[in-house]
Design a protein around this motif. Structure first.
Motif, mmCIF file in Angstrom:
data_model
loop_
_atom_site.group_PDB
_atom_site.id
_atom_site.type_symbol
_atom_site.label_atom_id
_atom_site.label_comp_id
_atom_site.label_asym_id
_atom_site.label_seq_id
_atom_site.Cartn_x
_atom_site.Cartn_y
_atom_site.Cartn_z
ATOM 1 N N ILE A 65 57.688 39.689 54.375
ATOM 2 C CA ILE A 65 57.625 39.571 52.912
ATOM 3 C C ILE A 65 59.006 39.209 52.375
ATOM 4 C CG2 ILE A 65 57.105 40.761 50.753
ATOM 5 C CD1 ILE A 65 55.266 42.617 52.380
ATOM 6 N N LYS A 66 59.056 38.187 51.531
ATOM 7 C CA LYS A 66 60.291 37.798 50.857
ATOM 8 C C LYS A 66 60.115 38.012 49.350
ATOM 9 C CE LYS A 66 61.739 34.255 54.185
ATOM 10 N NZ LYS A 66 62.038 32.818 54.372
ATOM 11 N N VAL A 67 61.025 38.775 48.769
ATOM 12 C CA VAL A 67 61.046 38.985 47.324
ATOM 13 C C VAL A 67 62.292 38.303 46.787
ATOM 14 C CG1 VAL A 67 61.064 40.669 45.460
ATOM 15 C CG2 VAL A 67 59.839 41.193 47.593
ATOM 16 N N PHE A 68 62.099 37.273 45.970
ATOM 17 C CA PHE A 68 63.212 36.463 45.478
ATOM 18 C C PHE A 68 63.791 37.029 44.185
ATOM 19 C CE2 PHE A 68 60.917 33.773 48.349
ATOM 20 C CZ PHE A 68 61.866 32.962 48.929
ATOM 21 N N LYS A 69 64.979 36.583 43.858
ATOM 22 C CA LYS A 69 65.701 37.100 42.690
ATOM 23 C C LYS A 69 64.963 36.836 41.380
ATOM 24 C CE LYS A 69 70.418 37.067 44.534
ATOM 25 N NZ LYS A 69 71.784 36.520 44.405
ATOM 26 N N ASP A 70 64.173 35.742 41.334
ATOM 27 C CA ASP A 70 63.442 35.423 40.107
ATOM 28 C C ASP A 70 62.041 36.032 40.078
ATOM 29 O OD1 ASP A 70 62.177 33.896 41.992
ATOM 30 O OD2 ASP A 70 62.630 31.956 41.074
ATOM 31 N N GLY A 71 61.720 36.874 41.072
ATOM 32 C CA GLY A 71 60.432 37.546 41.084
ATOM 33 C C GLY A 71 59.373 36.872 41.927
ATOM 34 N N LYS A 72 59.662 35.683 42.452
ATOM 35 C CA LYS A 72 58.697 35.007 43.317
ATOM 36 C C LYS A 72 58.544 35.786 44.622
ATOM 37 C CE LYS A 72 59.645 30.322 41.605
ATOM 38 N NZ LYS A 72 60.142 28.970 41.977
ATOM 39 N N ILE A 73 57.377 35.655 45.226
ATOM 40 C CA ILE A 73 57.083 36.377 46.465
ATOM 41 C C ILE A 73 56.394 35.441 47.440
ATOM 42 C CG2 ILE A 73 55.732 38.275 47.485
ATOM 43 C CD1 ILE A 73 55.891 39.605 44.678
ATOM 44 N N ASN A 74 56.771 35.499 48.714
ATOM 45 C CA ASN A 74 55.937 34.861 49.736
ATOM 46 C C ASN A 74 55.762 35.792 50.925
ATOM 47 O OD1 ASN A 74 57.909 34.263 51.785
ATOM 48 N ND2 ASN A 74 58.540 32.458 50.646
ATOM 49 N N ILE A 75 54.597 35.663 51.538
ATOM 50 C CA ILE A 75 54.174 36.594 52.585
ATOM 51 C C ILE A 75 53.594 35.815 53.755
ATOM 52 C CG2 ILE A 75 52.529 38.426 53.167
ATOM 53 C CD1 ILE A 75 52.720 39.347 50.256
ATOM 54 N N TYR A 76 54.013 36.168 54.960
ATOM 55 C CA TYR A 76 53.451 35.616 56.187
ATOM 56 C C TYR A 76 52.884 36.770 56.995
ATOM 57 C CZ TYR A 76 53.231 33.715 60.915
ATOM 58 O OH TYR A 76 52.800 33.359 62.172
ATOM 59 N N PHE A 77 51.625 36.628 57.442
ATOM 60 C CA PHE A 77 50.970 37.702 58.186
ATOM 61 C C PHE A 77 50.222 37.134 59.382
ATOM 62 C CE2 PHE A 77 47.051 40.298 58.791
ATOM 63 C CZ PHE A 77 47.667 41.440 59.292
ATOM 64 N N ASN A 78 50.350 37.831 60.521
ATOM 65 C CA ASN A 78 49.658 37.420 61.742
ATOM 66 C C ASN A 78 49.150 38.664 62.457
ATOM 67 O OD1 ASN A 78 48.639 35.716 63.661
ATOM 68 N ND2 ASN A 78 50.576 35.352 64.700
ATOM 69 N N ASN A 79 47.994 38.546 63.134
ATOM 70 C CA ASN A 79 47.406 39.738 63.719
ATOM 71 C C ASN A 79 46.529 39.410 64.926
ATOM 72 O OD1 ASN A 79 44.830 41.777 63.604
ATOM 73 N ND2 ASN A 79 46.735 42.813 63.082
ATOM 74 N N TYR A 80 46.697 40.202 65.990
ATOM 75 C CA TYR A 80 45.838 40.145 67.171
ATOM 76 C C TYR A 80 45.271 41.538 67.419
ATOM 77 C CZ TYR A 80 48.054 35.666 68.306
ATOM 78 O OH TYR A 80 48.523 34.374 68.279
#
Length: 224
Positions: free
Chosen positions: A115-130
């Motif tokens: 999870i990345k939380v940016f200074k301007d409030g934007k968010i991106n998430i990468y998820f992987n699962n086995y």
């Protein structure tokens, strides 16, 4: 292990307001959902989410960013099982929070929530699962961490030259280097190395003591 088949309805509940309409499209192997400034991409390899809305008067700090990450982690954990905090790294423009799953007490390096939380409030998430399967390999001796460290220090120089190298973290877990279209996947023990100035890890195969690495850079312009 086996690849987790994602339930798209459950993912929608995790990432979107279910009371608002969603736009659903398909592109090659990907299913893409959009709602306002939020975008979710689901395929057989991973789940990727972005919230591109800039928050007014967003209070950016480590505590607030970690709390936001924990909110998503709890929602995902309810569907995919227990996750453990792995790393928190403060970068120049964002806070990076990583969670990981374990099998029999060992980390599974592919079962990650980044999870990345940016200074301007934007968010991106990468998820992987086995998922763990019933097929378990025979116990085999692995190289020591000292041997792995020697191999890493020798091979990393070929990539970075004479630059100073600072190792931030070393741990041991299971790792799948290549993810092809298979029914089951054979994970091997690896030592994982993180160095200062690089977001992505490097690996040493704990069976044969060989240095390996791969980077996964998600270009949102290519995805959407």
């Amino acid at each position: 292990m086996k690849k987790e088949k994602h339930d798209e309805l459950l993912l929608q509940k995790i990432f979107f307001d279910i009371n608002k309409p969603l736009i659903r499209t398909e592109k090659f192997e990907d299913t893409i959902f959009k709602q306002d400034e939020k975008i979710l991409k689901v395929n057989n390899l991973f789940v990727y989410f972005e919230d591109l809305e800039k928050k007014q008067d967003f209070n950016y700090n480590k505590e607030n960013g970690t709390n936001i990450a924990q909110e998503y982690e709890k929602r995902i954990e309810e569907v995919y099982g227990k996750m453990y905090l792995d790393r928190i790294v403060e970068e120049e423009d964002y806070l990076f929070i990583s969670y990981i799953q374990k099998i029999d007490g060992y980390k599974v390096f592919n079962n990650i929530l980044n999870i990345k939380v940016f200074k301007d409030g934007k968010i991106n998430i990468y998820f992987n699962n086995y998922e763990k399967s019933d097929v378990i390999g025979q116990k085999t001796n692995i190289c020591s961490v000292d041997e792995a460290m020697y191999t890493f220090s020798k091979e990393i120089k070929k990539l970075v030259g004479d630059e100073e190298i600072y190792i931030r973290d070393i741990d041991l877990g299971y790792y799948l280097k290549e993810d092809n279209e298979n029914i089951s996947f054979y994970f091997l023990p690896y030592y994982r190395f993180y160095i200062k100035g690089n977001e992505y890890p490097f690996y040493v195969n704990a069976y044969n003591n060989t240095f390996e690495y791969e980077t996964m850079i998600i270009n949102t312009e290519e995805i959407f």
